[in-house]
Design a protein around this motif. Structure first.
Motif: not given
Lengths: 219, 252
Positions: B158, B200-201, B209-210, B219
């Motif tokens: 991040c 994050i999702t 999207s991660y 997460r």
């Protein structure tokens, strides 16, 4: 009885004997030079990739962590090559018109993967596992060298078995604390031998001979 | 009368692939002919037969009889130098396929399939939502280990944009990427923790999207660490325990 050999035969004999020695040594030297040269090992030879990707720029200039792209390095035998989506995380906003990234955008549009050329290609009879090495304190730079300084990615080591064994026989010389695994600038401290022994115990590295057992790497 | 190694002669006959060489042999070597025709020369290699006198042929090819077994024994060594073992016909991660249309051996998960032990029935844990609203409590146990993990992941995944303090001045932002909001603005300080998990999702704005890059457990660890970052910028000295406050005072 007359002389059987003319006087010049002495010279011929010496030239032949020494010549033969030089020839054999020379042949040996030439063979080993070719065998260990980048011509055979591909060490330090950048390969032609679909995009001239620079680790130096992305790691050193932009400060991106290894795991940002090589996400499976801690969980899987395979470190992972980032999918097009990972590249586009930034490049959907940056360098969006750069001709050099045209094939990247094309890959996203068509779903056809980019064909990167393997730089570190082990023979298929070697079962290398990234996650095991990372978990036991072997850092990226131990095998891959200073990737953060490579404008074009190249192999840093031969990956020959004797090179692997250098560490498998004496892991205490190479093992590092887990929190330094992704530190590209890490260097062995002066007391590496003691620290290495301590880390071997701490990380439960089996030095009873399993590391040099054939079937550890070949199955 | 001589004994010669017929194995050697037989091999030579075999390789010449014609009946001609037999012309020089006496009729009693008929057995060799048979051997030759039935292509089982190798089985006779060690055999020695009695012959009625040295033939011209056997003399002429005596060196061949010595050299050929040597040569034949070297051939398997050379044959082993093929790359087949190095590059076996098997699918390795991300290797190229000549079967699938996208030329990739790695296959996407087919739609409507659930990986083994991956049913993801816990909505709060896997989406950050319960009944469509963000959850406000961390669905995992908050431990120092989780926080350390969160910090490690945050700095790896991040901080490139959000920077290590969460102010949104990461290196990639300095290089021109649109700046994300600081975590320390009131809107995000008051946001429920499920919001961070959801971003994050599923991504947010220009942020991708991660989900494929950061595991759900990680997460939550990151979300917890973001809360810690927020606290670090908005803490009052009076929130500290009395002993800690005194320590702070003595440092001044």
């Amino acid at each position: 009885m007359a002389q059987l050999f003319p006087k010049s035969a002495n010279v011929h004999a010496r030239v032949t004997i020494f010549g033969l020695v030089i020839l054999i040594c020379g042949a040996g030297w030439a063979t080993s030079t070719i065998y260990w040269s980048p011509y055979t090992t591909n060490v330090d030879v950048p390969l032609q990739q679909p995009i001239p990707f620079s680790h130096k720029h992305h790691v050193t200039d932009d400060g991106i962590d290894c795991r940002y792209c090589h996400t499976s390095v801690e969980k899987s035998s395979f470190a992972g090559i980032p999918p097009t989506e990972t590249c586009m995380t930034c490049h959907s906003q940056l360098w969006t018109d750069a001709p050099v990234l045209a094939s990247l955008r094309n890959s996203l549009a068509t779903g056809q993967p980019l064909k990167w050329i393997r730089v570190n290609d082990l023979p298929d009879y070697v079962y290398f596992n990234h996650s095991a090495h990372v978990a036991k304190g072997i850092g990226c730079s131990n095998c891959h060298g200073r990737v953060d300084r490579m404008p074009l990615t190249r192999k840093a080591e031969t990956l020959y078995m004797r090179w692997c064994l250098r560490c498998h026989e004496n892991p205490q010389q190479f093992i590092r604390p887990r929190d330094k695994v992704f530190d590209m600038a890490w260097r062995a401290p002066p007391n590496q031998e003691e620290q290495g022994q301590a880390l071997i115990r701490q990380y439960h590295v089996d030095t009873s001979g399993r590391l040099t057992n054939c079937s550890t790497c070949h199955r | 009368m001589n004994i010669i190694n017929t194995g050697a002669s037989a091999r030579w006959i075999y390789t010449s692939d014609s009946a001609q060489p037999f012309q020089g042999l006496s009729p009693s070597v008929e057995t060799i002919k048979t051997v030759c025709r039935s292509h089982h020369v190798c089985h006779r290699a060690e055999a020695a037969v009695l012959m009625t006198g040295p033939t011209e042929l056997s003399k002429r090819n005596k060196w061949l009889g010595r050299a050929l077994p040597l040569l034949l024994s070297i051939i398997p060594l050379i044959a082993a130098c093929r790359r087949d073992m190095m590059n076996q016909p098997k699918a390795k991660p991300l290797s190229e396929s000549d079967f699938f249309s996208d030329q990739a051996n790695a296959r996407p998960i087919p739609p409507h399939t659930v990986a083994w032990r991956n049913a993801r029935e816990n909505d709060a844990f896997y989406t950050g939502l319960t009944n469509g609203t963000y959850i406000t409590e961390l669905p995992v146990k908050l431990t120092p280990a989780l926080m350390a993990r969160g910090r490690e992941r945050f700095e790896a995944m991040c901080a490139e944009c959000h920077d290590r303090t969460g102010s949104g001045n990461g290196m990639v932002v300095l290089r021109g990427f649109p700046q994300p909001p600081s975590y320390h603005v009131p809107r995000l300080r008051n946001a429920p923790i499920g919001h961070f998990f959801d971003v994050i999702t599923n991504g947010y704005g220009v942020m991708y999207s991660y989900a494929t890059r950061v595991e759900p457990e990680d997460r939550w660890a990151i979300a917890a660490y973001i809360r810690a970052l927020q606290l670090s910028h908005n803490a009052n000295a009076s929130d500290l325990a009395v002993a800690e406050q005194q320590k702070l005072e003595s440092r001044k």
